[in-house]
Scaffold this motif. Structure first.
Motif, short mmCIF file in Angstrom:
data_model
loop_
_atom_site.label_atom_id
_atom_site.label_comp_id
_atom_site.label_asym_id
_atom_site.label_seq_id
_atom_site.Cartn_x
_atom_site.Cartn_y
_atom_site.Cartn_z
N UNK A 79 0.80 -1.22 0.00
CA UNK A 79 0.00 0.00 0.00
C UNK A 79 0.83 1.27 0.00
N UNK A 80 2.14 1.12 0.08
CA UNK A 80 3.01 2.30 0.14
C UNK A 80 3.60 2.56 -1.23
N UNK A 82 2.45 5.19 7.72
CA UNK A 82 3.37 6.33 7.57
C UNK A 82 4.36 6.39 8.73
N UNK A 83 3.87 6.23 9.98
CA UNK A 83 4.75 6.29 11.14
C UNK A 83 5.77 5.16 11.13
N UNK A 84 5.34 3.97 10.67
CA UNK A 84 6.28 2.85 10.58
C UNK A 84 7.40 3.17 9.59
N UNK A 89 -3.53 9.75 -6.42
CA UNK A 89 -4.51 9.08 -5.57
C UNK A 89 -4.04 9.02 -4.13
N UNK A 90 -3.33 10.05 -3.71
CA UNK A 90 -2.81 10.09 -2.34
C UNK A 90 -3.93 10.23 -1.33
N UNK A 91 -3.76 9.55 -0.20
CA UNK A 91 -4.70 9.72 0.90
C UNK A 91 -4.26 10.83 1.84
N UNK A 92 -3.15 11.46 1.53
CA UNK A 92 -2.69 12.56 2.35
C UNK A 92 -1.70 12.17 3.43
N UNK A 124 1.94 6.95 2.15
CA UNK A 124 1.52 5.72 2.80
C UNK A 124 0.00 5.63 2.77
N UNK A 125 -0.50 4.42 3.03
CA UNK A 125 -1.93 4.21 2.97
C UNK A 125 -2.69 4.75 4.15
N UNK A 126 -2.03 4.82 5.32
CA UNK A 126 -2.68 5.35 6.52
C UNK A 126 -1.62 5.89 7.46
#
Length: 352
Positions: free
Chosen positions: A26-27, A73-75, A47-50, A67-69
């Motif tokens: 998802x990244x 992102x933090x990982x 198509x970025x989720x931000x 990242x997807x969520x």
């Protein structure tokens, strides 16, 4: 010192060193090097989720990640920060292995024993091993990364274990330490709670920026009715390191380079050089003291350093571009003597 280049980071990210996170479907790993026009804004047709972040190198190369969520992102951020740290340490270890004269372990141990240096100046983490040399403090590795983001005009970061330590830098660190520095930079906390070792990184960053960038906890100068340049010179003459740090914290370049008075053209740098104190000279240079300024008799800081007999000050000033000055010192007239302030009567006769 020792910055991992973008190509090194990029190649390691494509390997197995970060583990299964590299294969997360998802990244979208868009390692887009920024052109002159800068990076594309979030949400401009993709198509970025931000959930995005960027890596910016000291050479202003930029990499844009999505990242997807927020968890993913933090990982990614944690993994990439760890990889950058490993690259930095690896580069520094390779450099240190090539040195013929490594830093003196006794000097490093002496720095660690200065009051307050057993814990991070900013979060209290035990046994810190990074330094901010111009602040004279010891910090943990996480806070050192935040200090790097402040810029070298606010904090110059160096590793106690991995970097070289010339004797003059050791002397700066020995002269200050976390105890003295925090008595200035954390003097008035205004009911703010200082972050701890386990506090989130963003809390530590807010604290560090409030402390050194916004100077929110800095107390007022020692005297409210005396010009900062005169207060700085007075602190130098009295060898009061705490007041030197305090006045420097309030000063701008024009304060530091301002002559003492209309009758006495000496600046703080002239006085520090006349005292032969390499710690004071180095601090002033970090705070933008101008090595080319001459006093009312045409003498620059290099002349004063030579008069003091300090080869350390002479070398430091010459390495920072202080020019040889052809003007010979003239005998001071009665008018200059009449304007002499009593603060200079505490200086050695050779300085007067």
């Amino acid at each position: 010192d020792g910055v991992a280049n973008g190509d090194g980071i990029s190649s390691k990210l494509n390997g197995n060193s970060i583990g299964s996170k590299i294969d997360t479907p998802n990244v979208k790993k868009r390692h887009r090097r920024a052109k002159s026009g800068g990076l594309k804004n979030v949400g401009d047709g993709d198509d970025s989720d931000g959930y995005e972040f960027m890596i910016v190198s000291l050479e202003n190369k930029q990499w844009h990640f999505e990242a997807g969520d927020s968890q993913e992102r933090d990982e990614w951020i944690n993994a990439i920060e760890q990889q950058i740290l490993n690259s930095l340490q690896g580069n520094e270890i390779n450099k240190s292995n090539k040195r013929s004269t490594p830093s003196d372990p006794a000097g490093m141990q002496a720095i660690r024993t200065i009051r307050g240096n057993n814990s991070c100046a900013d979060c209290g983490a035990p046994n810190p091993d990074w330094a901010s040399i111009n602040l004279g403090t010891i910090v943990c590795i996480e806070c050192s990364g935040i200090h790097r983001n402040l810029g070298t005009h606010l904090s110059r970061v160096r590793s106690l274990d991995l970097d070289e330590w010339p004797p003059d830098l050791v002397r700066v660190m020995m002269s200050i330490g976390n105890g003295i520095a925090n008595s200035v930079w954390e003097n008035s906390l205004k009911n703010r709670t200082k972050p701890g070792p386990t506090s989130p990184r963003d809390e530590k960053e807010k604290w560090i920026r409030a402390k050194y960038e916004a100077k929110e906890f800095l107390p007022p100068p020692p005297y409210l009715d005396i010009a900062l340049n005169q207060q700085l010179i007075d602190a130098l003459v009295r060898e009061d390191i705490r007041n030197i740090i305090l006045v420097l914290g309030h000063s701008r370049a024009e304060d530091i380079n301002c002559p003492y008075s209309k009758d006495d053209g000496r600046t703080a740098l002239h006085i520090a050089a006349a005292l032969g104190n390499v710690v004071y000279v180095q601090l002033l240079l970090w705070y933008n003291a101008n090595v080319k300024v001459v006093d009312h008799e045409g003498r620059n800081a290099l002349w004063y350093a030579r008069s003091s007999g300090s080869t350390e000050c002479v070398e430091l000033l010459m390495n920072n571009g202080c020019p040889e000055h052809p003007t010979l010192p003239r005998r001071r007239g009665s008018s200059a003597q009449a304007g002499k302030n009593d603060v200079f009567e505490k200086l050695p006769a050779s300085v007067i």
